[in-house]
Design an enzyme around this catalytic site. Sequence first.
Site, PDB file in Angstrom:
ATOM      1  CB  CYS A   1      -5.393   8.721   9.884  1.00 19.73           C
ATOM      2  SG  CYS A   1      -4.929   8.695   8.143  1.00 19.73           S
TER       3      CYS A   1
ATOM      4  CG  LEU B   1       5.433   8.968   5.559  1.00 18.79           C
ATOM      5  CD1 LEU B   1       4.732   7.816   4.842  1.00 18.79           C
ATOM      6  CD2 LEU B   1       6.595   9.493   4.731  1.00 18.79           C
TER       7      LEU B   1
ATOM      8  CB  CYS C   1      -2.264   3.941   3.631  1.00 19.38           C
ATOM      9  SG  CYS C   1      -1.020   5.111   4.227  1.00 19.38           S
TER      10      CYS C   1
ATOM     11  CB  SER D   1       3.195   6.415  12.694  1.00 21.32           C
ATOM     12  OG  SER D   1       3.266   5.698  13.921  1.00 21.32           O
ATOM     13  N   GLY D   2       4.824   8.305  14.908  1.00 21.80           N
ATOM     14  CA  GLY D   2       4.579   9.010  16.159  1.00 21.80           C
ATOM     15  C   GLY D   2       4.023   8.096  17.224  1.00 21.80           C
TER      16      GLY D   2
ATOM     17  CB  VAL E   1       4.567   2.739  21.380  1.00 25.31           C
ATOM     18  CG1 VAL E   1       3.453   1.741  21.055  1.00 25.31           C
ATOM     19  CG2 VAL E   1       5.643   2.086  22.234  1.00 25.31           C
TER      20      VAL E   1
END
EC number: 2.8.1.13
Length: 385
Positions: free
Chosen positions: A216, A48, A117, A24-25, A27
């Site tokens: 998000c 994604l 999701c 996801s970007g 940690v």
Amino acid sequence: MTDFPGAPTGPRNGNRLRVLAAMSGGVDSAVAAARAAEAGHDVTGVHLALSANPQSFRTGARGCCTIEDSRDARRAADVIGIPFYVWDLADRFREDVVEDFIAEYAAGRTPNPCLRCNEKIKFAALLDKALALGFDAVCTGHYATIVVRDDGTRELHRASDAAKDQSYVLGVLDERQLAHAMFPLGDTPTTKDEIRAEAERRGLAVARKPDSHDICFIADGDTQGFLAKRLGTADGDIVDQDGTKLGTHEGAYGFTIGQRKGLRIGTPAADGKPRYVLDISPVNNTVTVGPAEALDVMALTAIKPRWCGTPPTGPGRYTAQLRAHGGESQVTAELVGEELRVRFTEPVRGVAPGQAVVLYDGTRVVGSATIAATERREGAATVAV
């Protein structure tokens, strides 16, 4: 070679798997991918892309779907030393998550987009595509544990650290999906600070990146404003339990069951106590408010059950969780046809149609279903199907 509890078994070199790591970007997913690679698996990272226009998603570190997040994921993959790709699932995300979110609010329900999701994107669209490309498993940074029984079947359990447990939003996974899932962080009895310290030791720049939160796809965090742009404003009444008009609103979708703040009624209750949202009626665009004790729910009916294994037979005793970060309640539950009937030992509050109820047997996740109706202490029902 080291591995993780419940990891799938593959046909290649012992237990060495081809693993697709969803990055996801943040940690957690970066450390999960690093651990999978360190365990000896053949790991490929994928981010994604969930918006046709990523600039419209939240910027900074609050979301998980921005251009910055994609770049952070790529840098982490480079440090780990694994291939990295970006997959465009924007259309699927819009249809299965965003449009579903809007439709649920329009119908007077309170959806959980993160759970949807996980169900529709990360463990349906992503896993299906991964298997079609020859991968054995999908790896994520979720905090949950998979346990393999003696007969080879898999169970989903809470993470070893209850404070980080994310099994609630994974309760939609079925046995097939669990057979191809890998959660390297789930059996780690460490704090989030220790996960960040591990990321730092590994040279991952996301080590100090704040966690994502909120929704998000709502760029400014204003859910009511987001819904108003898509559903329009529609003036309606705010009434008390006997139907007396107390105020007005610009759209019933802007409220949730149990809400206390932002009612803007003005006139205090006769007893001087706070009032809460008890019911939302999209049919006549009316919001009903009342005292806290009127929120007490004794039972609920849930639909669209999904089981993490074999469906239960007959009535049974379980614990139930109603929110991602909520506590557990003692319940009896029974599957009647396609409906899950749940009765609480003690009343609970703030239960809204559209939310998920997840059943547990100890630490094991039994399954999840969508709340369709609730039964209040005084016999009144809240229904939104």
